[in-house]
Design an enzyme around this catalytic site. Structure first.
Site, short mmCIF file in Angstrom:
data_model
loop_
_atom_site.label_atom_id
_atom_site.label_comp_id
_atom_site.label_asym_id
_atom_site.label_seq_id
_atom_site.Cartn_x
_atom_site.Cartn_y
_atom_site.Cartn_z
CG HIS A 243 -1.94 -1.07 1.26
ND1 HIS A 243 -2.86 -1.24 0.25
CD2 HIS A 243 -2.21 -2.02 2.18
CE1 HIS A 243 -3.66 -2.25 0.55
NE2 HIS A 243 -3.29 -2.74 1.70
C1 BDR Z 1 -3.83 1.65 4.42
O1 BDR Z 1 -4.33 1.43 5.74
C2 BDR Z 1 -3.28 1.21 6.63
O2 BDR Z 1 -3.51 0.08 7.40
C3 BDR Z 1 -2.05 0.99 5.81
O3 BDR Z 1 -0.91 1.49 6.47
C4 BDR Z 1 -2.33 1.74 4.55
O4 BDR Z 1 -1.93 3.09 4.65
C5 BDR Z 1 -4.32 0.55 3.52
O5 BDR Z 1 -5.71 0.55 3.42
#
Ligand code: BDR
Ligand code: CA
Length: 318
Positions: A243
């Site tokens: 992500h």
């Molecule tokens: C996002 O949510 C968080 O848990 C992660 O760090 C990322 O930024 C993914 O949906």
């Protein structure tokens, strides 16, 4: 000239991966870290950011940000994804906070004013700090070079949401803030689940980081065990989604991503709470809420191997 960036982040396992990616990229100058909440409390994410800075020699300040959404009640931290310490319960000894570095919102405003047109903000958590900066100092919208967010989803490739069928965590964690950030006149690129869920860091790659990546590689392997277990148990994935590092990859190599242009908005009430929507550029809608929107960009496809190769080469050869 390296690109100057500020990372607004809630470390967080994938946040830590993104911070170390940015730190190791020669074409990035990481000028500051501002913290937000979500993967852990604001105190814990700030401790974690400071830990990473100290342990891996990131030469930038850490400033603690807001610990709660603009209007909504805060949700409990996502400890089932990132562990109770936010860094995968890998046995790290993370010092208590003695100094929180001061006001993240003031740091954002002052830094943008000091270097107009030079700073890219990479926001990979709840966007509360950015929204507060816009409210406190509306001129910042014309001072940022760009804003790259990890968050949201347009439903391309089947990825509509990871908290609800249509909402992604960073957006639903403070949808009012996200809507303010996406509507502002600074140029925003949304790096959402449409591309991050397609970019999967597989076990052989993480093993290679451990084998060849020195202390940093061993650390990334250790903290990502918890994250990997979450993806295996909840998504049946052999590997985990990349992500936050995808937002950094966009700064480094935008050519790896396919974009669509348009106005971006966030649903702030009802069953679709936290959903991100794109009004395609050139299309006119007559309801006032869809008029006069800034033209932003959203990533709708990605060269996933290109992003993963870039991550590996930056960590292993940089
Ligand atoms: C996002 O949510 C968080 O848990 C992660 O760090 C990322 O930024 C993914 O949906
Ligand atoms: Ca994050």
């Amino acid at each position: 000239m390296p690109q100057k960036i500020i990372i607004d982040t809630d470390p967080g396992i994938d946040d830590a991966m993104a911070l170390l990616f940015a730190h190791r990229a020669p074409s990035i100058d990481l000028v500051g870290i501002t913290t937000t909440y979500g993967n852990a409390t604001i105190e814990q994410t700030t401790r974690n950011a400071r830990y990473l800075v100290d342990r891996f020699g990131l030469s930038c300040p850490v400033h603690m940000g807001s610990g709660r959404p603009l209007f909504a009640d805060p949700e409990p931290p996502a400890d089932f994804v990132h562990g109770s310490d936010g860094l995968g319960e890998a046995g790290l000894v993370i010092p208590e906070l003695v100094d929180d570095g001061g006001d993240a919102v003031a740091f954002l405003i002052d830094t943008l004013r000091a270097s107009p047109g030079e700073i890219t903000i990479v926001a990979v958590g709840r966007m509360t700090n950015l929204a507060l900066a816009l409210s406190r100092a509306p001129d910042v919208a014309s001072l940022a070079k760009a804003v790259v967010i990890m968050g949201g989803a347009l439903g391309r490739g089947g990825f509509g949401g990871n908290v609800t069928p249509c909402a992604e965590a960073n957006i639903i964690g403070d949808p009012h803030a996200a809507d303010r950030v996406l509507r502002a006149s600074w140029p925003v690129t949304m790096v959402g689940l449409d591309v991050t869920m397609k970019t999967v860091m597989t076990p052989p790659r993480v093993d290679e980081l451990k084998r060849r990546g020195g202390e940093t590689g061993e650390f990334l392997h250790a903290i990502s065990r918890f994250y990997q277990a979450f993806y295996t148990n909840n998504h049946g994935l052999e590997g985990f989604a990349v992500h936050d590092s995808s937002a950094v990859a966009y700064v480094l190599a935008p050519e790896l991503f396919t974009l669509e242009a348009g106005g971006l908005r966030v649903v702030t009430e009802g069953i679709a709470y936290g959903q991100t929507l794109l009004a395609p550029a050139g299309k006119r809608y007559h309801l006032p809420v869809w008029q006069g929107l800034a033209e932003q960009s959203a990533c709708v496809d990605v060269d996933s191997d290109g992003v993963l190769d870039l991550y590996m080469s930056t960590l292993l050869d940089g």
